[in-house]
Design a protein around this motif. Structure first.
Motif, mmCIF file in Angstrom:
data_model
loop_
_atom_site.group_PDB
_atom_site.id
_atom_site.type_symbol
_atom_site.label_atom_id
_atom_site.label_comp_id
_atom_site.label_asym_id
_atom_site.label_seq_id
_atom_site.Cartn_x
_atom_site.Cartn_y
_atom_site.Cartn_z
ATOM 1 N N ILE A 145 0.867 -1.168 0.000
ATOM 2 C CA ILE A 145 0.000 0.000 0.000
ATOM 3 C C ILE A 145 0.905 1.220 0.000
ATOM 4 C CG2 ILE A 145 -1.799 1.302 1.197
ATOM 5 C CD1 ILE A 145 -2.465 -1.325 2.714
ATOM 6 N N ALA A 197 1.097 5.240 0.509
ATOM 7 C CA ALA A 197 0.394 6.403 1.059
ATOM 8 C C ALA A 197 0.936 7.662 0.396
ATOM 9 C CB ALA A 197 0.591 6.480 2.570
ATOM 10 N N LYS A 203 -1.817 -0.808 -4.409
ATOM 11 C CA LYS A 203 -2.945 -0.080 -3.829
ATOM 12 C C LYS A 203 -2.444 1.261 -3.274
ATOM 13 C CE LYS A 203 -6.584 -0.436 -0.438
ATOM 14 N NZ LYS A 203 -7.364 -1.261 0.459
ATOM 15 N N ASN A 252 -3.303 4.600 -0.728
ATOM 16 C CA ASN A 252 -4.059 5.239 0.355
ATOM 17 C C ASN A 252 -3.861 6.743 0.171
ATOM 18 O OD1 ASN A 252 -5.362 5.943 2.695
ATOM 19 N ND2 ASN A 252 -3.908 4.957 4.074
ATOM 20 N N ASP A 253 -4.897 7.445 -0.254
ATOM 21 C CA ASP A 253 -4.790 8.857 -0.608
ATOM 22 C C ASP A 253 -4.848 9.771 0.616
ATOM 23 O OD1 ASP A 253 -4.628 11.256 -1.915
ATOM 24 O OD2 ASP A 253 -6.654 11.158 -2.760
ATOM 25 N N LYS A 313 -7.125 6.195 9.214
ATOM 26 C CA LYS A 313 -7.192 6.004 7.761
ATOM 27 C C LYS A 313 -6.150 4.971 7.315
ATOM 28 C CE LYS A 313 -7.649 8.420 3.410
ATOM 29 N NZ LYS A 313 -8.294 7.277 2.805
ATOM 30 N N VAL A 314 -4.968 5.035 7.886
ATOM 31 C CA VAL A 314 -3.925 4.061 7.559
ATOM 32 C C VAL A 314 -4.340 2.666 8.023
ATOM 33 C CG1 VAL A 314 -1.546 3.354 8.055
ATOM 34 C CG2 VAL A 314 -2.057 5.760 7.500
ATOM 35 N N THR A 355 -7.341 1.482 8.520
ATOM 36 C CA THR A 355 -8.436 1.020 7.688
ATOM 37 C C THR A 355 -7.928 0.493 6.349
ATOM 38 O OG1 THR A 355 -9.994 2.535 8.754
ATOM 39 C CG2 THR A 355 -10.594 1.732 6.549
ATOM 40 N N SER A 356 -6.967 1.192 5.766
ATOM 41 C CA SER A 356 -6.378 0.770 4.497
ATOM 42 C C SER A 356 -5.653 -0.577 4.657
ATOM 43 C CB SER A 356 -5.421 1.845 3.989
ATOM 44 O OG SER A 356 -4.861 1.474 2.756
ATOM 45 N N ALA A 409 -6.666 -4.342 3.042
ATOM 46 C CA ALA A 409 -5.734 -5.129 2.228
ATOM 47 C C ALA A 409 -5.570 -6.543 2.780
ATOM 48 C CB ALA A 409 -4.376 -4.428 2.156
#
Length: 100
Positions: free
Chosen positions: A18, A20, A56, A58-59, A90-91, A93-94, A98
């Motif tokens: 992921i 970021a 993936k 994570n914005d 947010k991190v 959750t991402s 995954a």
């Protein structure tokens, strides 16, 4: 070039990756050598590499951009304590997404 090498090495491990995005900051933070347009430039290059490698994203940039005054310390690149908790969520959750 370094990011391409890093992604290739990490992909070779079989790990779920992921990326970021770099968060925005004000145009005149307290430190030298920082300009508000830099995160967009960094993210543009990085996102092209992530798309090419099907990594993936994570914005965090988008999450932060419209709330900079609320989340960032004044004239700074660092976040307020409450904002750190939001970003951590947010991190997390991402990552959880995954792993599912």
């Amino acid at each position: 070039a370094n990011l391409r090498v890093i992604v290739a090495k990490l992909k070779a491990t079989g790990a779920k990756l992921i990326f970021a995005t770099t968060t925005p900051y004000p145009d005149k933070p307290g430190g030298p050598l920082r300009h508000a347009d830099q995160p967009l430039k960094y993210n543009e290059v990085a996102l092209a590499i992530m798309r090419a490698n099907k990594v993936k994203v994570n914005d965090l940039h988008g999450f932060t951009l419209t709330r900079m005054n609320e989340l960032l310390l004044p004239n700074n690149v660092h976040f307020r304590p409450a904002a750190n908790l939001e970003l951590a969520q947010k991190v997390a959750t991402s990552i959880n997404g995954a792993l599912e």
